[in-house]
Motif scaffolding. Structure first.
Motif, PDB file in Angstrom:
ATOM      1  N   ASN A 140     -66.827  -3.868 -87.502  1.00 57.25           N
ATOM      2  CA  ASN A 140     -67.949  -3.103 -86.968  1.00 57.25           C
ATOM      3  C   ASN A 140     -68.518  -3.867 -85.777  1.00 57.25           C
ATOM      4  O   ASN A 140     -69.061  -4.958 -85.924  1.00 57.25           O
ATOM      5  CB  ASN A 140     -69.016  -2.917 -88.053  1.00 57.25           C
ATOM      6  CG  ASN A 140     -70.087  -1.924 -87.634  1.00 57.25           C
ATOM      7  OD1 ASN A 140     -70.566  -1.962 -86.502  1.00 57.25           O
ATOM      8  ND2 ASN A 140     -70.460  -1.047 -88.546  1.00 57.25           N
ATOM      9  N   LEU A 141     -68.408  -3.269 -84.594  1.00 49.37           N
ATOM     10  CA  LEU A 141     -68.826  -3.954 -83.372  1.00 49.37           C
ATOM     11  C   LEU A 141     -70.328  -3.927 -83.156  1.00 49.37           C
ATOM     12  O   LEU A 141     -70.836  -4.623 -82.278  1.00 49.37           O
ATOM     13  CB  LEU A 141     -68.126  -3.334 -82.159  1.00 49.37           C
ATOM     14  CG  LEU A 141     -66.593  -3.402 -82.168  1.00 49.37           C
ATOM     15  CD1 LEU A 141     -66.035  -2.825 -80.875  1.00 49.37           C
ATOM     16  CD2 LEU A 141     -66.108  -4.823 -82.364  1.00 49.37           C
ATOM     17  N   THR A 142     -71.060  -3.132 -83.945  1.00 47.48           N
ATOM     18  CA  THR A 142     -72.506  -3.086 -83.767  1.00 47.48           C
ATOM     19  C   THR A 142     -73.217  -4.164 -84.570  1.00 47.48           C
ATOM     20  O   THR A 142     -74.235  -4.694 -84.131  1.00 47.48           O
ATOM     21  CB  THR A 142     -73.070  -1.713 -84.174  1.00 47.48           C
ATOM     22  OG1 THR A 142     -72.788  -1.472 -85.554  1.00 47.48           O
ATOM     23  CG2 THR A 142     -72.463  -0.612 -83.327  1.00 47.48           C
ATOM     24  N   ASP A 143     -72.702  -4.499 -85.747  1.00 46.65           N
ATOM     25  CA  ASP A 143     -73.354  -5.552 -86.531  1.00 46.65           C
ATOM     26  C   ASP A 143     -72.479  -6.795 -86.687  1.00 46.65           C
ATOM     27  O   ASP A 143     -72.796  -7.697 -87.444  1.00 46.65           O
ATOM     28  CB  ASP A 143     -73.790  -5.037 -87.904  1.00 46.65           C
ATOM     29  CG  ASP A 143     -72.614  -4.564 -88.762  1.00 46.65           C
ATOM     30  OD1 ASP A 143     -71.450  -4.798 -88.379  1.00 46.65           O
ATOM     31  OD2 ASP A 143     -72.873  -3.962 -89.821  1.00 46.65           O
ATOM     32  N   TYR A 144     -71.340  -6.828 -85.955  1.00 45.21           N
ATOM     33  CA  TYR A 144     -70.466  -8.000 -85.905  1.00 45.21           C
ATOM     34  C   TYR A 144     -69.949  -8.412 -87.284  1.00 45.21           C
ATOM     35  O   TYR A 144     -69.841  -9.595 -87.586  1.00 45.21           O
ATOM     36  CB  TYR A 144     -71.185  -9.180 -85.240  1.00 45.21           C
ATOM     37  CG  TYR A 144     -71.580  -8.898 -83.811  1.00 45.21           C
ATOM     38  CD1 TYR A 144     -70.686  -9.102 -82.770  1.00 45.21           C
ATOM     39  CD2 TYR A 144     -72.842  -8.409 -83.505  1.00 45.21           C
ATOM     40  CE1 TYR A 144     -71.034  -8.811 -81.461  1.00 45.21           C
ATOM     41  CE2 TYR A 144     -73.206  -8.107 -82.205  1.00 45.21           C
ATOM     42  CZ  TYR A 144     -72.292  -8.326 -81.181  1.00 45.21           C
ATOM     43  OH  TYR A 144     -72.643  -8.040 -79.891  1.00 45.21           O
ATOM     44  N   THR A 145     -69.637  -7.419 -88.107  1.00 44.08           N
ATOM     45  CA  THR A 145     -69.110  -7.730 -89.431  1.00 44.08           C
ATOM     46  C   THR A 145     -67.649  -7.334 -89.525  1.00 44.08           C
ATOM     47  O   THR A 145     -67.181  -6.417 -88.843  1.00 44.08           O
ATOM     48  CB  THR A 145     -69.888  -6.992 -90.536  1.00 44.08           C
ATOM     49  OG1 THR A 145     -69.804  -5.577 -90.308  1.00 44.08           O
ATOM     50  CG2 THR A 145     -71.334  -7.435 -90.574  1.00 44.08           C
ATOM     51  N   VAL A 146     -66.936  -8.051 -90.387  1.00 42.75           N
ATOM     52  CA  VAL A 146     -65.540  -7.732 -90.702  1.00 42.75           C
ATOM     53  C   VAL A 146     -65.426  -7.679 -92.215  1.00 42.75           C
ATOM     54  O   VAL A 146     -65.912  -8.570 -92.917  1.00 42.75           O
ATOM     55  CB  VAL A 146     -64.571  -8.788 -90.137  1.00 42.75           C
ATOM     56  CG1 VAL A 146     -63.137  -8.490 -90.572  1.00 42.75           C
ATOM     57  CG2 VAL A 146     -64.652  -8.838 -88.618  1.00 42.75           C
ATOM     58  N   THR A 147     -64.816  -6.613 -92.712  1.00 43.74           N
ATOM     59  CA  THR A 147     -64.598  -6.500 -94.151  1.00 43.74           C
ATOM     60  C   THR A 147     -63.133  -6.230 -94.424  1.00 43.74           C
ATOM     61  O   THR A 147     -62.417  -5.634 -93.606  1.00 43.74           O
ATOM     62  CB  THR A 147     -65.439  -5.365 -94.769  1.00 43.74           C
ATOM     63  OG1 THR A 147     -65.088  -4.125 -94.148  1.00 43.74           O
ATOM     64  CG2 THR A 147     -66.918  -5.632 -94.612  1.00 43.74           C
TER      65      THR A 147
END
Length: 230
Positions: A140-147
């Motif tokens: 997710n490029l908006t909250d800088y998370t990777v799952t």
């Protein structure tokens, strides 16, 4: 911005502190590993300059302690200049490695570059809601998370940027020189350790089996590309 300088050589420590203060940085000094861990735990820092050969607790152990709770940029500044030392340092979580003797202008340039990348990585989300997906991975490029399979994957700034680069350009093969120039925003000097180590760390976090990767693929003799999971 506040920096933590971990250096047991008083002359080097004072020289760097004076120079960086003149460049408007607040510099907190620690002369041994134990003091470094205590000062880090009791402060908030934009970057850590870390010597490896320090008393009480080694620089490597200090770095491991920091990485347990923080992704703050760490620059190793050390007289240990073998490829093995550099690989180990980068593998344990360092963002950059400067070999003694060094020029203070080089140290300043590396500090600015690493803080700039760290700031860009952690800046507030933009309105655009963009999500990149491959297999079980979701970025997710908006909250800088990777799952992965809905479980959060903790990546450092450079690991995140490497994965983002590949996800945004799924058909492109990047040479190590291209990847270094784009991610490190610096001239490539032929040292493959930085790229290799960060690719290895990224694979350890996202691959089911890092020995047989399916997300970050090696194109032998050229570089790296995103795997085809379609």
């Amino acid at each position: 911005m506040k920096l933590l300088l971990v250096e047991d050589d008083i002359e080097i420590s004072q020289m760097l502190k004076d120079y960086l203060k003149a460049e408007n940085y607040e510099v907190i000094c620690a002369a041994d590993g134990k003091e470094a861990c205590e000062k880090f735990d009791n402060g908030s820092y934009s970057l850590v300059l870390l010597d490896l050969m320090i008393p009480k607790i080694s620089g490597m152990e200090v770095m491991q302690h920091i990485r347990q709770s923080s992704t703050v940029p760490i620059i190793i500044v050390s007289a240990k200049d073998t490829d093995a030392d550099k690989t180990l340092g980068l593998g344990l979580g360092a963002d950059d490695y400067i070999t003694k003797p060094f020029s203070v202008t080089e140290v300043l340039a590396r500090i600015k570059a690493n803080i700039r990348r760290s700031t860009q990585y952690s800046k507030p989300a933009e309105p655009e809601n963009e999500v990149l997906v491959i297999g079980d991975l979701v970025m997710n490029l908006t909250d800088y998370t990777v799952t992965k399979k809905n479980v959060k994957v903790d990546l450092t700034a450079k690991e995140y940027e490497i994965l983002k680069l590949l996800l945004q350009n799924p058909k492109k093969v990047y040479t190590k020189e291209q990847m270094y120039s784009l991610i490190w925003n610096d001239a490539y000097l032929g040292d493959e350790n930085a790229v290799n180590v960060h690719i290895s760390r990224l694979r350890n976090k996202i691959e089911d089996n890092p020995r047989t990767p399916k997300y970050v693929i090696t194109v032998w003799g050229i570089g790296y590309k995103l795997g085809d999971l379609s």
